[in-house]
Design a protein around this motif. Structure first.
Motif, PDB file in Angstrom:
ATOM      1  N   ARG A  16       0.829  -1.220   0.000  1.00  0.00           N
ATOM      2  CA  ARG A  16       0.000   0.000   0.000  1.00  0.00           C
ATOM      3  C   ARG A  16       0.854   1.257   0.000  1.00  0.00           C
ATOM      4  O   ARG A  16       0.589   2.203  -0.730  1.00  0.00           O
ATOM      5  CB  ARG A  16      -0.921   0.023   1.204  1.00  0.00           C
ATOM      6  CG  ARG A  16      -2.124  -0.819   1.059  1.00  0.00           C
ATOM      7  CD  ARG A  16      -3.055  -0.552   2.213  1.00  0.00           C
ATOM      8  NE  ARG A  16      -4.174  -1.463   2.185  1.00  0.00           N
ATOM      9  CZ  ARG A  16      -5.040  -1.573   3.147  1.00  0.00           C
ATOM     10  NH1 ARG A  16      -4.919  -0.844   4.227  1.00  0.00           N
ATOM     11  NH2 ARG A  16      -6.033  -2.413   3.048  1.00  0.00           N
ATOM     12  N   VAL A  17       1.855   1.272   0.839  1.00  0.00           N
ATOM     13  CA  VAL A  17       2.733   2.441   0.925  1.00  0.00           C
ATOM     14  C   VAL A  17       3.472   2.637  -0.400  1.00  0.00           C
ATOM     15  O   VAL A  17       3.573   3.745  -0.912  1.00  0.00           O
ATOM     16  CB  VAL A  17       3.738   2.288   2.091  1.00  0.00           C
ATOM     17  CG1 VAL A  17       4.767   3.399   2.084  1.00  0.00           C
ATOM     18  CG2 VAL A  17       3.008   2.234   3.408  1.00  0.00           C
ATOM     19  N   THR A  18       3.984   1.546  -0.950  1.00  0.00           N
ATOM     20  CA  THR A  18       4.723   1.617  -2.209  1.00  0.00           C
ATOM     21  C   THR A  18       3.854   2.174  -3.327  1.00  0.00           C
ATOM     22  O   THR A  18       4.286   3.060  -4.081  1.00  0.00           O
ATOM     23  CB  THR A  18       5.245   0.219  -2.599  1.00  0.00           C
ATOM     24  OG1 THR A  18       6.055  -0.279  -1.536  1.00  0.00           O
ATOM     25  CG2 THR A  18       6.062   0.273  -3.867  1.00  0.00           C
ATOM     26  N   LEU A  19       2.632   1.673  -3.444  1.00  0.00           N
ATOM     27  CA  LEU A  19       1.738   2.138  -4.508  1.00  0.00           C
ATOM     28  C   LEU A  19       1.303   3.584  -4.284  1.00  0.00           C
ATOM     29  O   LEU A  19       1.195   4.355  -5.244  1.00  0.00           O
ATOM     30  CB  LEU A  19       0.525   1.225  -4.622  1.00  0.00           C
ATOM     31  CG  LEU A  19       0.825  -0.186  -5.134  1.00  0.00           C
ATOM     32  CD1 LEU A  19      -0.440  -1.029  -5.132  1.00  0.00           C
ATOM     33  CD2 LEU A  19       1.436  -0.152  -6.519  1.00  0.00           C
ATOM     34  N   ALA A  20       1.085   3.977  -3.041  1.00  0.00           N
ATOM     35  CA  ALA A  20       0.692   5.357  -2.749  1.00  0.00           C
ATOM     36  C   ALA A  20       1.817   6.328  -3.091  1.00  0.00           C
ATOM     37  O   ALA A  20       1.584   7.385  -3.699  1.00  0.00           O
ATOM     38  CB  ALA A  20       0.302   5.495  -1.285  1.00  0.00           C
ATOM     39  N   VAL A  21       3.035   5.974  -2.721  1.00  0.00           N
ATOM     40  CA  VAL A  21       4.183   6.835  -3.033  1.00  0.00           C
ATOM     41  C   VAL A  21       4.400   6.895  -4.535  1.00  0.00           C
ATOM     42  O   VAL A  21       4.651   7.971  -5.097  1.00  0.00           O
ATOM     43  CB  VAL A  21       5.444   6.351  -2.297  1.00  0.00           C
ATOM     44  CG1 VAL A  21       6.689   7.065  -2.796  1.00  0.00           C
ATOM     45  CG2 VAL A  21       5.281   6.542  -0.801  1.00  0.00           C
ATOM     46  N   ALA A  22       4.298   5.756  -5.209  1.00  0.00           N
ATOM     47  CA  ALA A  22       4.478   5.741  -6.661  1.00  0.00           C
ATOM     48  C   ALA A  22       3.425   6.597  -7.359  1.00  0.00           C
ATOM     49  O   ALA A  22       3.743   7.352  -8.287  1.00  0.00           O
ATOM     50  CB  ALA A  22       4.412   4.299  -7.183  1.00  0.00           C
ATOM     51  N   ALA A  23       2.184   6.505  -6.918  1.00  0.00           N
ATOM     52  CA  ALA A  23       1.114   7.303  -7.528  1.00  0.00           C
ATOM     53  C   ALA A  23       1.355   8.793  -7.308  1.00  0.00           C
ATOM     54  O   ALA A  23       1.169   9.602  -8.225  1.00  0.00           O
ATOM     55  CB  ALA A  23      -0.237   6.889  -6.959  1.00  0.00           C
ATOM     56  N   ALA A  24       1.796   9.164  -6.107  1.00  0.00           N
ATOM     57  CA  ALA A  24       2.055  10.578  -5.817  1.00  0.00           C
ATOM     58  C   ALA A  24       3.222  11.108  -6.643  1.00  0.00           C
ATOM     59  O   ALA A  24       3.148  12.206  -7.213  1.00  0.00           O
ATOM     60  CB  ALA A  24       2.343  10.757  -4.332  1.00  0.00           C
ATOM     61  N   ALA A  30       3.818  13.752 -13.991  1.00  0.00           N
ATOM     62  CA  ALA A  30       2.856  13.925 -15.079  1.00  0.00           C
ATOM     63  C   ALA A  30       2.591  15.399 -15.378  1.00  0.00           C
ATOM     64  O   ALA A  30       2.190  15.739 -16.493  1.00  0.00           O
ATOM     65  CB  ALA A  30       1.551  13.208 -14.757  1.00  0.00           C
ATOM     66  N   ARG A  31       2.834  16.271 -14.407  1.00  0.00           N
ATOM     67  CA  ARG A  31       2.673  17.714 -14.662  1.00  0.00           C
ATOM     68  C   ARG A  31       3.653  18.183 -15.730  1.00  0.00           C
ATOM     69  O   ARG A  31       3.362  19.078 -16.505  1.00  0.00           O
ATOM     70  CB  ARG A  31       2.920  18.513 -13.392  1.00  0.00           C
ATOM     71  CG  ARG A  31       1.939  18.244 -12.309  1.00  0.00           C
ATOM     72  CD  ARG A  31       2.362  18.950 -11.060  1.00  0.00           C
ATOM     73  NE  ARG A  31       1.342  19.918 -10.700  1.00  0.00           N
ATOM     74  CZ  ARG A  31       1.455  20.772  -9.727  1.00  0.00           C
ATOM     75  NH1 ARG A  31       2.561  20.814  -9.024  1.00  0.00           N
ATOM     76  NH2 ARG A  31       0.476  21.589  -9.446  1.00  0.00           N
ATOM     77  N   TYR A  32       4.838  17.595 -15.729  1.00  0.00           N
ATOM     78  CA  TYR A  32       5.888  18.006 -16.656  1.00  0.00           C
ATOM     79  C   TYR A  32       5.950  17.129 -17.898  1.00  0.00           C
ATOM     80  O   TYR A  32       6.617  17.485 -18.866  1.00  0.00           O
ATOM     81  CB  TYR A  32       7.248  17.991 -15.954  1.00  0.00           C
ATOM     82  CG  TYR A  32       7.274  18.906 -14.759  1.00  0.00           C
ATOM     83  CD1 TYR A  32       7.320  20.283 -14.918  1.00  0.00           C
ATOM     84  CD2 TYR A  32       7.207  18.398 -13.469  1.00  0.00           C
ATOM     85  CE1 TYR A  32       7.320  21.137 -13.828  1.00  0.00           C
ATOM     86  CE2 TYR A  32       7.209  19.236 -12.363  1.00  0.00           C
ATOM     87  CZ  TYR A  32       7.268  20.605 -12.556  1.00  0.00           C
ATOM     88  OH  TYR A  32       7.260  21.447 -11.469  1.00  0.00           O
ATOM     89  N   ASP A  39      -1.809   5.768 -14.574  1.00  0.00           N
ATOM     90  CA  ASP A  39      -2.621   4.632 -14.126  1.00  0.00           C
ATOM     91  C   ASP A  39      -2.043   3.304 -14.595  1.00  0.00           C
ATOM     92  O   ASP A  39      -1.999   2.334 -13.831  1.00  0.00           O
ATOM     93  CB  ASP A  39      -4.065   4.763 -14.615  1.00  0.00           C
ATOM     94  CG  ASP A  39      -4.794   5.923 -13.970  1.00  0.00           C
ATOM     95  OD1 ASP A  39      -4.417   6.304 -12.844  1.00  0.00           O
ATOM     96  OD2 ASP A  39      -5.723   6.450 -14.589  1.00  0.00           O
ATOM     97  N   ASP A  40      -1.588   3.268 -15.833  1.00  0.00           N
ATOM     98  CA  ASP A  40      -1.010   2.030 -16.360  1.00  0.00           C
ATOM     99  C   ASP A  40       0.277   1.657 -15.627  1.00  0.00           C
ATOM    100  O   ASP A  40       0.529   0.484 -15.343  1.00  0.00           O
ATOM    101  CB  ASP A  40      -0.732   2.160 -17.862  1.00  0.00           C
ATOM    102  CG  ASP A  40      -2.000   2.274 -18.676  1.00  0.00           C
ATOM    103  OD1 ASP A  40      -3.065   1.847 -18.183  1.00  0.00           O
ATOM    104  OD2 ASP A  40      -1.934   2.793 -19.809  1.00  0.00           O
ATOM    105  N   ILE A  41       1.082   2.648 -15.306  1.00  0.00           N
ATOM    106  CA  ILE A  41       2.339   2.385 -14.604  1.00  0.00           C
ATOM    107  C   ILE A  41       2.063   1.889 -13.184  1.00  0.00           C
ATOM    108  O   ILE A  41       2.673   0.910 -12.725  1.00  0.00           O
ATOM    109  CB  ILE A  41       3.228   3.644 -14.593  1.00  0.00           C
ATOM    110  CG1 ILE A  41       3.658   3.999 -16.021  1.00  0.00           C
ATOM    111  CG2 ILE A  41       4.453   3.432 -13.707  1.00  0.00           C
ATOM    112  CD1 ILE A  41       4.352   5.332 -16.147  1.00  0.00           C
ATOM    113  N   VAL A  42       1.136   2.530 -12.487  1.00  0.00           N
ATOM    114  CA  VAL A  42       0.805   2.102 -11.124  1.00  0.00           C
ATOM    115  C   VAL A  42       0.182   0.705 -11.145  1.00  0.00           C
ATOM    116  O   VAL A  42       0.502  -0.136 -10.298  1.00  0.00           O
ATOM    117  CB  VAL A  42      -0.118   3.127 -10.433  1.00  0.00           C
ATOM    118  CG1 VAL A  42      -0.625   2.593  -9.102  1.00  0.00           C
ATOM    119  CG2 VAL A  42       0.609   4.443 -10.236  1.00  0.00           C
ATOM    120  N   ASN A  43      -0.682   0.434 -12.104  1.00  0.00           N
ATOM    121  CA  ASN A  43      -1.276  -0.908 -12.213  1.00  0.00           C
ATOM    122  C   ASN A  43      -0.205  -1.957 -12.513  1.00  0.00           C
ATOM    123  O   ASN A  43      -0.245  -3.067 -11.982  1.00  0.00           O
ATOM    124  CB  ASN A  43      -2.352  -0.934 -13.296  1.00  0.00           C
ATOM    125  CG  ASN A  43      -3.588  -0.186 -12.883  1.00  0.00           C
ATOM    126  OD1 ASN A  43      -3.846   0.031 -11.706  1.00  0.00           O
ATOM    127  ND2 ASN A  43      -4.369   0.234 -13.861  1.00  0.00           N
TER     128      ASN A  43
END
Length: 51
Positions: A16-24, A30-32, A39-43
């Motif tokens: 959970r922590v790993t996926l939350a940090v990766a998504a953040a 993604a702004r840059y 979504d595909d990368i996190v999945n």
């Protein structure tokens, strides 16, 4: 190589922590880099951690 294995084991134990940090982090990147498939990368990361 042992550090990579230890990091992978920690990531699997704390999925959970790993996926939350990766998504953040990816949301910030993604702004840059518009069009980055966050979504595909996190999945994909979730699938790797579940394997």
């Amino acid at each position: 190589m042992e550090r990579v294995r230890a990091a992978y084991a920690w990531a699997r134990a704390h999925k959970r922590v790993t996926l939350a940090v990766a998504a953040a982090v990816l949301a910030g990147v993604a702004r840059y880099a518009p069009g980055l498939p966050v979504d595909d990368i996190v999945n994909g990361l979730g699938a790797l951690l579940s394997a």
